[in-house]
Design a protein around this motif. Structure first.
Motif, PDB file in Angstrom:
ATOM      1  N   GLY A  52       2.282 -12.722  -4.590  1.00 41.86           N
ATOM      2  CA  GLY A  52       0.799 -12.674  -5.123  1.00 41.86           C
ATOM      3  C   GLY A  52       0.974 -13.003  -6.625  1.00 41.86           C
ATOM      4  N   ASN A  53       0.126 -12.357  -7.462  1.00 40.80           N
ATOM      5  CA  ASN A  53       0.114 -12.768  -8.948  1.00 40.80           C
ATOM      6  C   ASN A  53       0.585 -11.843  -9.703  1.00 40.80           C
ATOM      7  N   GLY A  54       1.428 -10.773  -9.161  1.00 43.46           N
ATOM      8  CA  GLY A  54       2.134  -9.804  -9.861  1.00 43.46           C
ATOM      9  C   GLY A  54       1.192  -8.347 -10.086  1.00 43.46           C
ATOM     10  N   ASP A  55       0.006  -8.539  -9.526  1.00 46.62           N
ATOM     11  CA  ASP A  55      -0.681  -7.359  -9.551  1.00 46.62           C
ATOM     12  C   ASP A  55      -0.538  -6.277  -8.364  1.00 46.62           C
ATOM     13  N   THR A  56      -0.974  -4.991  -8.391  1.00 42.83           N
ATOM     14  CA  THR A  56      -0.881  -4.235  -7.425  1.00 42.83           C
ATOM     15  C   THR A  56      -2.307  -4.358  -6.470  1.00 42.83           C
ATOM     16  N   TYR A  57      -1.776  -4.177  -5.215  1.00 43.14           N
ATOM     17  CA  TYR A  57      -2.815  -4.233  -4.181  1.00 43.14           C
ATOM     18  C   TYR A  57      -2.909  -3.109  -3.151  1.00 43.14           C
ATOM     19  N   PHE A  58      -3.748  -2.944  -2.029  1.00 43.21           N
ATOM     20  CA  PHE A  58      -3.605  -1.836  -1.352  1.00 43.21           C
ATOM     21  C   PHE A  58      -3.894  -2.196   0.128  1.00 43.21           C
ATOM     22  N   VAL A  59      -3.404  -1.301   0.974  1.00 48.19           N
ATOM     23  CA  VAL A  59      -3.711  -1.300   2.256  1.00 48.19           C
ATOM     24  C   VAL A  59      -4.484  -0.229   2.773  1.00 48.19           C
ATOM     25  N   HIS A  60      -5.799  -0.563   3.228  1.00 43.86           N
ATOM     26  CA  HIS A  60      -6.460   0.730   3.826  1.00 43.86           C
ATOM     27  C   HIS A  60      -6.460   0.571   5.145  1.00 43.86           C
ATOM     28  N   LEU A  61      -6.432   2.021   5.786  1.00 41.65           N
ATOM     29  CA  LEU A  61      -6.232   2.201   7.153  1.00 41.65           C
ATOM     30  C   LEU A  61      -7.659   2.847   7.436  1.00 41.65           C
ATOM     31  N   ARG A  62      -8.141   2.748   8.501  1.00 40.75           N
ATOM     32  CA  ARG A  62      -9.409   3.376   8.978  1.00 40.75           C
ATOM     33  C   ARG A  62      -9.000   3.986  10.411  1.00 40.75           C
ATOM     34  N   TYR A  94     -11.535   6.233   4.012  1.00 46.94           N
ATOM     35  CA  TYR A  94     -10.028   5.230   4.532  1.00 46.94           C
ATOM     36  C   TYR A  94      -8.863   6.098   4.059  1.00 46.94           C
ATOM     37  N   TYR A  95      -7.784   5.765   4.441  1.00 46.60           N
ATOM     38  CA  TYR A  95      -6.482   6.026   3.658  1.00 46.60           C
ATOM     39  C   TYR A  95      -5.936   4.879   3.117  1.00 46.60           C
ATOM     40  N   GLN A  96      -5.344   5.176   1.910  1.00 46.85           N
ATOM     41  CA  GLN A  96      -4.750   4.029   0.964  1.00 46.85           C
ATOM     42  C   GLN A  96      -3.367   4.114   0.654  1.00 46.85           C
ATOM     43  N   TRP A 114       8.115 -14.188  -2.122  1.00 50.67           N
ATOM     44  CA  TRP A 114       7.742 -13.540  -0.570  1.00 50.67           C
ATOM     45  C   TRP A 114       8.497 -12.185  -0.851  1.00 50.67           C
ATOM     46  N   SER A 115       7.942 -10.862  -0.552  1.00 49.79           N
ATOM     47  CA  SER A 115       8.555  -9.665  -0.616  1.00 49.79           C
ATOM     48  C   SER A 115       8.259  -8.891   0.831  1.00 49.79           C
ATOM     49  N   ASP A 116       9.192  -8.205   1.368  1.00 52.21           N
ATOM     50  CA  ASP A 116       9.158  -7.240   2.427  1.00 52.21           C
ATOM     51  C   ASP A 116       8.699  -5.824   1.968  1.00 52.21           C
ATOM     52  N   ILE A 117       7.567  -5.548   2.461  1.00 53.87           N
ATOM     53  CA  ILE A 117       7.139  -4.110   2.110  1.00 53.87           C
ATOM     54  C   ILE A 117       7.154  -3.060   3.209  1.00 53.87           C
ATOM     55  N   GLN A 118       7.497  -1.941   2.971  1.00 59.24           N
ATOM     56  CA  GLN A 118       7.270  -1.046   4.031  1.00 59.24           C
ATOM     57  C   GLN A 118       6.478   0.292   3.323  1.00 59.24           C
ATOM     58  N   LEU A 119       5.285   0.557   4.248  1.00 61.48           N
ATOM     59  CA  LEU A 119       4.479   1.577   3.649  1.00 61.48           C
ATOM     60  C   LEU A 119       4.293   2.559   4.669  1.00 61.48           C
ATOM     61  N   PRO A 120       5.148   3.797   4.598  1.00 63.07           N
ATOM     62  CA  PRO A 120       5.173   5.027   5.559  1.00 63.07           C
ATOM     63  C   PRO A 120       3.758   5.686   5.666  1.00 63.07           C
ATOM     64  N   LEU A 121       3.475   5.914   6.885  1.00 62.10           N
ATOM     65  CA  LEU A 121       2.112   6.380   6.790  1.00 62.10           C
ATOM     66  C   LEU A 121       1.903   7.865   6.058  1.00 62.10           C
ATOM     67  N   ASP A 122       3.007   8.311   5.750  1.00 64.58           N
ATOM     68  CA  ASP A 122       2.719   9.872   4.896  1.00 64.58           C
ATOM     69  C   ASP A 122       2.603   9.214   3.422  1.00 64.58           C
ATOM     70  N   THR A 123       2.529   8.083   2.877  1.00 65.24           N
ATOM     71  CA  THR A 123       2.298   7.742   1.532  1.00 65.24           C
ATOM     72  C   THR A 123       0.715   7.310   1.370  1.00 65.24           C
ATOM     73  N   LYS A 149      -2.732   8.090   1.132  1.00 64.28           N
ATOM     74  CA  LYS A 149      -3.657   9.107   0.571  1.00 64.28           C
ATOM     75  C   LYS A 149      -5.091   8.640   1.283  1.00 64.28           C
ATOM     76  N   PRO A 150      -5.788  10.067   1.650  1.00 61.90           N
ATOM     77  CA  PRO A 150      -7.222   9.907   2.125  1.00 61.90           C
ATOM     78  C   PRO A 150      -8.373   9.650   0.970  1.00 61.90           C
ATOM     79  N   SER A 151      -9.247   8.938   1.356  1.00 65.37           N
ATOM     80  CA  SER A 151     -10.219   8.680   0.142  1.00 65.37           C
ATOM     81  C   SER A 151     -11.105   9.782  -0.109  1.00 65.37           C
ATOM     82  N   GLY A 152     -11.065  11.148   0.642  1.00 65.89           N
ATOM     83  CA  GLY A 152     -11.777  12.184   0.401  1.00 65.89           C
ATOM     84  C   GLY A 152     -11.422  13.377   0.984  1.00 65.89           C
ATOM     85  N   GLN A 153     -11.741  14.403   0.650  1.00 63.38           N
ATOM     86  CA  GLN A 153     -11.251  15.842   0.866  1.00 63.38           C
ATOM     87  C   GLN A 153     -11.575  16.321   2.523  1.00 63.38           C
ATOM     88  N   PHE A 154     -12.483  15.550   2.997  1.00 66.79           N
ATOM     89  CA  PHE A 154     -12.594  15.865   4.490  1.00 66.79           C
ATOM     90  C   PHE A 154     -11.774  15.195   5.406  1.00 66.79           C
TER      91      PHE A 154
END
Length: 187
Positions: free
Chosen positions: A102-112, A122-124, A133-142, A144-149
């Motif tokens: 990409g252009n050097g910025d930070t982006y997100f993965v959202h899981l529903r 969502y979880y982000q 090109w870079s290989d990225i690994q995002l463990p599920l425990d990283t 974060k929920p979008s809300g307290q519920f």
């Protein structure tokens, strides 16, 4: 003849097992990705962000490009490309693997998940890009929920969709995704 049949059966089994890893790949953007990935923006809620998700190809192969202007005006602030999952992930899934640039910025993965019933739930997890090109690994425990519920960590078998998102601040977005995969713990 019996030996020859055993040899052929062995080759077929070897072929099937070597293709199993390829079939496990969630997305390589090679085969009609437009039928399963959807572009969304904050305009569905009155925001003014503008962009696109295009499916492209270069010397490295096929990829999706998420590009545009993210604006926080009118309580907005996102553009994304999202895919619903047709099959549930095994509970042994540990995380998400991406190949991005990409252009050097930070982006997100959202899981529903089955538990994210409201559109803003969502979880982000975030990832950074470079022009290579870079290989990225995002463990599920990283994630974060979008809300307290919501649960603190998403459970793999409840995940219903994945989104690649430019989010949360005024900026020009440009992120390419070449592969999306799920990984399990090493045994």
């Amino acid at each position: 003849m019996r030996m020859r049949e055993c040899f052929v059966a062995g080759l077929v089994a070897l072929s099937l097992s070597s293709n199993a890893g390829a079939e496990a790949m969630f997305e390589t953007f090679e085969s009609d990705p437009a039928s399963s990935w959807t572009y969304l923006a904050d305009t569905v809620m009155g925001g003014v962000s503008a962009g696109s998700a295009t499916f492209e190809r270069d010397a490295t192969g096929a990829f999706v490009r998420l590009a545009g202007q993210v604006s926080t005006d009118n309580n907005g602030g996102f553009i994304q490309v999202r895919r619903s999952l047709s099959k549930r992930l095994p509970s042994s899934t540990e995380g998400v693997r991406l190949k991005v640039r990409g252009n050097g910025d930070t982006y997100f993965v959202h899981l529903r998940t089955k538990g994210t019933r409201l559109p803003w739930q969502y979880y982000q997890a975030q990832f950074s890009t470079t022009s290579n090109w870079s290989d990225i690994q995002l463990p599920l425990d990283t994630f974060k929920p979008s809300g307290q519920f919501l649960r603190q960590t998403p459970r793999a078998e409840t995940i219903t969709s994945i989104g690649i998102v430019a989010f949360g601040r005024d900026h020009t977005a440009l992120v390419d995704v070449h592969e999306v995969d799920w990984y399990e713990a090493a045994r």
